[in-house]
Scaffold this active site. Sequence first.
Site, PDB file in Angstrom:
ATOM      1  N   VAL A   1     -17.841   4.188  -2.184  1.00  0.00           N
ATOM      2  CA  VAL A   1     -18.495   2.703  -1.776  1.00  0.00           C
ATOM      3  C   VAL A   1     -19.684   2.864  -1.269  1.00  0.00           C
ATOM      4  CG1 VAL A   1     -18.017   0.708  -0.817  1.00  0.00           C
ATOM      5  CG2 VAL A   1     -16.259   1.518  -1.499  1.00  0.00           C
TER       6      VAL A   1
ATOM      7  N   LYS B   1       0.689  -1.107  -0.014  1.00  0.00           N
ATOM      8  CA  LYS B   1       0.222   0.013   0.181  1.00  0.00           C
ATOM      9  C   LYS B   1       0.914   1.135  -0.240  1.00  0.00           C
ATOM     10  CE  LYS B   1      -4.494   0.889   0.736  1.00  0.00           C
ATOM     11  NZ  LYS B   1      -5.927   0.131   0.485  1.00  0.00           N
TER      12      LYS B   1
ATOM     13  N   GLY C   1     -20.766   6.934   5.677  1.00  0.00           N
ATOM     14  CA  GLY C   1     -19.562   7.213   4.718  1.00  0.00           C
ATOM     15  C   GLY C   1     -20.503   7.091   3.429  1.00  0.00           C
ATOM     16  N   VAL C   2     -20.445   8.157   2.520  1.00  0.00           N
ATOM     17  CA  VAL C   2     -21.633   8.122   1.428  1.00  0.00           C
ATOM     18  C   VAL C   2     -20.614   8.529   0.276  1.00  0.00           C
ATOM     19  CG1 VAL C   2     -23.691   8.608   2.464  1.00  0.00           C
ATOM     20  CG2 VAL C   2     -22.384  10.423   1.585  1.00  0.00           C
TER      21      VAL C   2
HETATM   22  N1  PHE Z   1      -7.989   0.450  -2.626  1.00  0.00           N
HETATM   23  C1  PHE Z   1      -8.778  -0.584  -2.688  1.00  0.00           C
HETATM   24  C2  PHE Z   1      -8.679  -1.607  -1.628  1.00  0.00           C
HETATM   25  O1  PHE Z   1      -8.017  -1.542  -0.544  1.00  0.00           O
HETATM   26  C3  PHE Z   1      -9.085  -1.315  -3.980  1.00  0.00           C
HETATM   27  C4  PHE Z   1      -7.630  -1.622  -4.724  1.00  0.00           C
HETATM   28  C5  PHE Z   1      -7.211  -2.951  -4.686  1.00  0.00           C
HETATM   29  C6  PHE Z   1      -6.860  -0.754  -5.460  1.00  0.00           C
HETATM   30  C7  PHE Z   1      -6.169  -3.292  -5.266  1.00  0.00           C
HETATM   31  C8  PHE Z   1      -5.819  -1.134  -6.244  1.00  0.00           C
HETATM   32  C9  PHE Z   1      -5.421  -2.615  -5.944  1.00  0.00           C
HETATM   33  O2  PHE Z   1      -9.053  -2.591  -1.913  1.00  0.00           O
END
Ligand code: PHE
Length: 356
Positions: free
Chosen positions: A192, A85, A188-189
């Site tokens: 998602v 991440k 949260g709107v």
């Molecule tokens: N950010 C979202 C998640 O945490 C979607 C995502 C997944 C974006 C994988 C990029 C790669 O799941």
Amino acid sequence: MTIDSADLASVLAGWKGRGTVIRHDEPTDTWIFVALHDDTLGPPTGGTRMKTYASLGAALRDAQRLAAGMTAKWAAIDLPFGGGKAVLAIPHPLTGEERRGLLLRYGRLVRALGGGFNTGPDLGTSAADMKVIAEEAGPAVRGIDPRTGELTNPGPYTAKGVFAAIRAAAAQAFGSPELAGRSVLVEGVGAVGEPLAAHLVAAGVRLLLADLDSAAAHRLADSLGGEVVPTEEVGKTRCDVYAPCAVGATLHDGSIEKLACRIVAGSANNQLGEPADAERLHRRGILYAPDFVANAGGALGFALLGEGAEPETIDARLAGLESTLREIFEEAAERDESPLAAANRRVERVLARGSR
Ligand code: PHE
């Protein structure tokens, strides 16, 4: 933002991940953290979050916890990606050329990782931002629809997955996955929460909405037919399902005892303050859908899109999260443990099998 070197050092020293790439972006005074948690199943892949943090340590901790969450997410849905991440810790909201400059420089960093990290949108970043990052990082930016060449917003995929999770939880808690007449509080709107609310209304749910941006909550409540709950009352509002779809860590020692719901199932990452909170929820008789499974729809949709899957195939796989969660709930019920324990065992099984 406070820079406490001792805190930063202890966060770095205590982590079990593969490593964290750190860069300071001088023109915007942004700190960039790319946390690479695990590559057992494939290359670390996860969203890019853009947010202002109180301290540098808090930003790093967020990146690392979210990366670990991605490892669990990919393993839970059994797809060949690893956990990673990125966090762009901005000093204040960035727009226009300033934002574009940061995204391009971040894109160059991702390119330098040479396929070692793939990314897509997350809290605070949009599909349009991903396009800018892709100018430099190319295929490391995922979620491009091969048919249209357009970047997809994962929100609607995540929402379908959360809807499946709520059905699975209802089946476990109430004996039927049907949601007609049930009350669901969506906190949260955003990307998602909004599409999730639409699915819920279509299923006959009594919709409750909350958002720090109360005008946004009222707009959606008016258009779909729902009630707005003030944010400070979310934690004690009586409802069948509480769906946290905003920030994480709303479930902790102090908040769990006040909850007046039967089920917690939402899209926020890292909903628990600490793992022990899953046990606390279990002891209170609240069924908790582990966040990394309930919110796996975005990741799932993204991965399948990259393989050129048809929309019907993606929809079927998203709906399949319902049976994944039912298995988890049943295993947990048999052992009288929290669903998090069962989900974690599932993750361990997949990682053990897939290690290379
Ligand atoms: N950010 C979202 C998640 O945490 C979607 C995502 C997944 C974006 C994988 C990029 C790669 O799941």
